[in-house]
Scaffold this motif. Structure first.
Motif, mmCIF file in Angstrom:
data_model
loop_
_atom_site.group_PDB
_atom_site.id
_atom_site.type_symbol
_atom_site.label_atom_id
_atom_site.label_comp_id
_atom_site.label_asym_id
_atom_site.label_seq_id
_atom_site.Cartn_x
_atom_site.Cartn_y
_atom_site.Cartn_z
ATOM 1 N N LYS A 1 44.957 66.517 60.247
ATOM 2 C CA LYS A 1 44.631 65.479 59.264
ATOM 3 C C LYS A 1 45.613 64.315 59.375
ATOM 4 O O LYS A 1 46.673 64.434 59.995
ATOM 5 C CB LYS A 1 44.641 66.066 57.860
ATOM 6 N N HIS B 1 55.162 67.957 41.560
ATOM 7 C CA HIS B 1 54.565 68.400 42.824
ATOM 8 C C HIS B 1 54.278 69.892 42.717
ATOM 9 O O HIS B 1 55.050 70.640 42.127
ATOM 10 C CB HIS B 1 55.527 68.105 43.988
ATOM 11 N N ARG C 1 49.456 68.822 62.847
ATOM 12 C CA ARG C 1 48.548 68.471 61.752
ATOM 13 C C ARG C 1 47.356 67.722 62.329
ATOM 14 O O ARG C 1 47.543 66.775 63.081
ATOM 15 C CB ARG C 1 49.309 67.589 60.765
ATOM 16 N N ASP D 1 45.594 71.693 58.995
ATOM 17 C CA ASP D 1 46.841 72.004 59.711
ATOM 18 C C ASP D 1 46.515 72.826 60.950
ATOM 19 O O ASP D 1 45.538 73.590 60.974
ATOM 20 C CB ASP D 1 47.789 72.806 58.808
ATOM 21 N N LYS E 1 54.131 63.215 55.823
ATOM 22 C CA LYS E 1 54.986 63.796 54.800
ATOM 23 C C LYS E 1 56.392 63.228 54.916
ATOM 24 O O LYS E 1 57.109 63.536 55.870
ATOM 25 C CB LYS E 1 55.049 65.317 54.998
ATOM 26 N N SER F 1 48.611 71.545 47.955
ATOM 27 C CA SER F 1 48.205 71.317 46.572
ATOM 28 C C SER F 1 46.881 72.042 46.318
ATOM 29 O O SER F 1 46.665 72.625 45.266
ATOM 30 C CB SER F 1 47.998 69.820 46.322
ATOM 31 N N GLY G 1 58.019 78.835 53.465
ATOM 32 C CA GLY G 1 56.738 79.049 52.810
ATOM 33 C C GLY G 1 55.831 77.918 53.267
ATOM 34 O O GLY G 1 56.294 76.885 53.744
HETATM 35 O O1 4UV Z 1 49.699 69.224 49.223
HETATM 36 P P1 4UV Z 1 51.090 69.217 49.687
HETATM 37 O O2 4UV Z 1 51.974 68.120 49.214
HETATM 38 O O3 4UV Z 1 51.688 70.644 49.298
HETATM 39 C C1 4UV Z 1 52.877 71.128 49.735
HETATM 40 C C2 4UV Z 1 53.158 72.524 49.438
HETATM 41 C C3 4UV Z 1 54.292 73.130 49.914
HETATM 42 C C4 4UV Z 1 54.642 74.515 49.732
HETATM 43 C C5 4UV Z 1 53.862 75.395 49.066
HETATM 44 C C6 4UV Z 1 54.231 76.739 48.920
HETATM 45 C C7 4UV Z 1 55.416 77.226 49.466
HETATM 46 O O4 4UV Z 1 55.774 78.441 49.350
HETATM 47 C C8 4UV Z 1 56.210 76.339 50.156
HETATM 48 O O5 4UV Z 1 57.274 76.742 50.653
HETATM 49 C C9 4UV Z 1 55.800 74.985 50.264
HETATM 50 O O6 4UV Z 1 53.684 70.445 50.346
HETATM 51 O O7 4UV Z 1 51.109 69.139 51.264
HETATM 52 C C10 4UV Z 1 50.450 70.093 52.048
HETATM 53 C C11 4UV Z 1 50.767 69.874 53.504
HETATM 54 O O8 4UV Z 1 52.187 69.922 53.730
HETATM 55 C C12 4UV Z 1 52.459 70.461 55.023
HETATM 56 C C13 4UV Z 1 51.097 70.835 55.627
HETATM 57 O O9 4UV Z 1 50.642 69.782 56.448
HETATM 58 C C14 4UV Z 1 50.219 70.960 54.397
HETATM 59 O O10 4UV Z 1 48.847 70.766 54.656
HETATM 60 N N1 4UV Z 1 53.307 71.662 54.893
HETATM 61 C C15 4UV Z 1 53.530 72.388 53.786
HETATM 62 N N2 4UV Z 1 54.390 73.402 54.055
HETATM 63 C C16 4UV Z 1 54.693 73.316 55.378
HETATM 64 C C17 4UV Z 1 53.990 72.213 55.911
HETATM 65 C C18 4UV Z 1 55.510 74.075 56.265
HETATM 66 N N3 4UV Z 1 56.241 75.114 55.858
HETATM 67 N N4 4UV Z 1 55.550 73.684 57.570
HETATM 68 C C19 4UV Z 1 54.844 72.637 58.004
HETATM 69 N N5 4UV Z 1 54.061 71.864 57.209
#
Ligand code: 4UV
Length: 549
Positions: free
Chosen positions: A439, A244, A437, A422, A443, A342, A338
């Motif tokens: 979209k 991931h 969200r 988001d 998760k 992706s 954070g």
């Molecule tokens: O594509 P993905 O599976 O990517 C992630 C990335 C997470 C990260 C990246 C950099 C960081 O420093 C960190 O702490 C975490 O998960 O999913 C992307 C989606 O996940 C939700 C949001 O809907 C994004 O579009 N998401 C990711 N981080 C958060 C979040 C958050 N802190 N709070 C709420 N939703």
């Protein structure tokens, strides 16, 4: 006016990832510094060994398979210290690493192998049954499956033995790349809608995100290759999977670049996590919200001394403020957040440790070089404090989905912003808050569950006329869980037994994290708009009412 990062811009070198990681004239730490450590076997890679192993593997791959620029290798594995040397070998050849969740079924993996055009698979012995079935389904010859990690198998070569053929290829024949165009990684995301798609991450995207992160984590979050607690530098526990993007960039790559040690865990287990923290004096961790929950509440935690940990970064899904407070009360460890995707390599915003209490609930400030705006449904920019969709621009933003140029118009705005899907807002100081969200993505513990995939399967069930899958909230586990709203064929009995039957039928076909943990609910119709588009928000409201969120 778009919001600019409060941090000054940083220079993004026009280099591929191999050059950025391995070919800098000066490096602040010694080459024999241990980077990746296996806490179970004691096996490790120093920085120099990581480079040497990657070089040998790359040469071996090119000699054995003719693997070259533009080729893709599928990674199907949980965490092992071999992960980084193996993907750097792929990058040496000029290829890209495609990563897949090892919880996948053969069909799920085959889809990704085919979609990415993977020429082979690198996996671990334990995953061979699924990997071989998927290879057959994807038309990949079985001699294109290689192993990494500690297990061996008579039929399949280990990546250390494919390296034996390396001497046929000159070590100086590394592929020449265009960092802005050539791909380093293909990770899969369902984006704002539909099935998983290949997220094309160029070398520049990933190098940029590392430069952006290093600046923040070095200056404001105190990460260093020397220092507390014993002068040996910071040490992170890699609980997050390297398949991931959060684990790949923020742990595997960032650790190697900064000379931070990475203790690699194959799979999360709370007691083992606490033991390793205590034994290896872990100083920081990147984790998803359910692990914050465990640290806040689980009785096991009291048996261990976790005082070496300076801070935790939670991300990948929403985190409740109360849990942050509870971790502080119990362990005196600050938790910041954070946020990223992706598609953005991944980090867009990150907290600074000094701010954690003041801005609890925020995902931190924009990393350098990122521009953002919050917009309404018509794309009009909103003011500070107003809630809307977050759009971003920056060198870490991907160029598009693999072989899906038709999605560009929905993915990017006319003025070149990436639409995150988001919802959130920012405050006067530039802290961002993600509140919802737009979209359809769900998760589960930070892992993606594309509702469209589950809906397609449900619609294939002869007892079902219509279906909609949305996120329900599981407070006990601090995570979203997929729940299906289903219209049964007329005359089919609506009972608890039928709901269980449908749930078990679907769960048997999908990876562990996609199971319908939120249950099945029967409805007379699925709300749709005049043009027949599913009104997910209305269904989500039904779930929210039931869950009292
Ligand atoms: O594509 P993905 O599976 O990517 C992630 C990335 C997470 C990260 C990246 C950099 C960081 O420093 C960190 O702490 C975490 O998960 O999913 C992307 C989606 O996940 C939700 C949001 O809907 C994004 O579009 N998401 C990711 N981080 C958060 C979040 C958050 N802190 N709070 C709420 N939703």
């Amino acid at each position: 006016m778009p919001v600019k990062a409060v941090y000054p811009d940083v220079v993004i070198p026009d280099e591929d990832l191999w050059t950025y990681q391995f070919e800098q004239k000066s490096k602040p730490f010694a080459e024999d510094r241990e980077i990746y450590i296996d806490p179970d076997t004691g096996r490790s890679y120093t920085w120099a060994q990581t480079k040497a192993t990657a070089l040998e593997f790359g040469r071996g791959l090119r000699a054995a398979w003719g693997f070259q620029k533009g080729d893709v290798l599928g990674f199907f594995s949980n965490n092992t210290i071999d992960f980084a040397p193996a993907f750097f070998g792929v990058l040496w050849c000029g290829g890209a690493a495609m990563t897949a969740n090892p919880a996948y079924t053969a069909t799920e993996l085959a889809f990704q192998l085919k979609d990415s055009g993977s020429r082979g698979i690198i996996t671990q012995a334990a995953f061979l049954p699924i990997a071989t079935a998927a290879a057959k389904e994807a038309g990949i010859p079985l001699d294109r499956i290689i192993l990494m990690g500690d297990g061996r198998d008579q039929q399949f070569k280990h990546f250390t033995s494919i390296r034996d053929t390396a001497n046929k290829i000159s070590p100086s024949s590394r592929a020449r790349l265009d960092p802005k165009k050539d791909l380093a990684f293909l990770v899969y995301s369902s984006g704002t809608t539909g099935l998983p798609k290949g997220v094309m991450l160029t070398h520049t995207n990933v190098v940029a995100n590392l430069v952006q992160l290093l600046d923040l984590d070095g200056k404001y979050n105190g990460l260093h290759h020397t220092g507390e607690p014993d002068g040996k530098g910071d040490k992170q526990l890699a609980i997050l999977p390297f398949f991931h993007i959060y684990g790949l960039t923020c742990i595997a790559l960032q650790g190697l670049k900064m000379g931070l040690q990475v203790v690699v865990m194959p799979k999360f287990d709370l007691e083992r996590t606490c033991q390793i923290i205590q034994k290896h004096q872990i100083t920081y961790m990147c984790i998803p919200p359910p692990i914050v929950l465990a640290l806040a509440k689980h009785p096991l935690v009291d048996k261990y001394d976790l005082s070496s940990v300076k801070w935790l970064n939670s991300g990948a899904a929403p985190l409740g403020k109360e849990l942050v407070e509870m971790v502080w009360q119990r362990l005196k460890i600050p938790v910041m957040q954070g946020y990223g995707l992706s598609e953005t390599s991944p980090t867009l915003t990150k907290g600074a440790v000094a701010d954690w209490a003041k801005y609890n609930g925020s995902c931190g400030k924009l990393l350098p070089n990122i521009l953002a705006k919050i917009v309404d449904m018509d794309g009009n920019e909103l003011a500070q404090g107003e809630e809307g969709e977050l759009w971003v621009k920056g060198p870490n933003v991907f160029p598009g989905y693999l072989n899906r140029p038709e999605l560009a118009a929905d993915t990017f705005s006319k003025d070149g912003y990436f639409r995150t899907g988001d919802i959130g807002y920012y405050d006067k100081k530039g802290n961002f808050y993600i509140t919802d969200r737009l979209k359809e993505l769900i998760k589960y513990k930070g892992f993606q569950v594309p509702p469209a995939e589950l809906e397609a399967k449900l619609l294939g069930n002869p007892q079902i006329d219509d279906a909609c899958v949305i996120p329900a909230h599981d407070r006990e586990r601090e995570t979203e869980v997929p729940r299906a709203y289903v219209v049964l064929k007329p005359g089919t009995e609506k009972s608890d037994a039928k709901a269980r039957e449908i749930q078990e039928w679907l769960d048997a076909q999908v990876a562990e994290h996609k199971k319908l943990r939120g249950g099945v609910r029967f409805v007379d119709e699925i709300p749709k708009n005049a043009s027949g588009k599913l009104l997910r928000r209305v269904v989500r409201e039904m779930a929210r009412k039931e869950d009292r969120v």
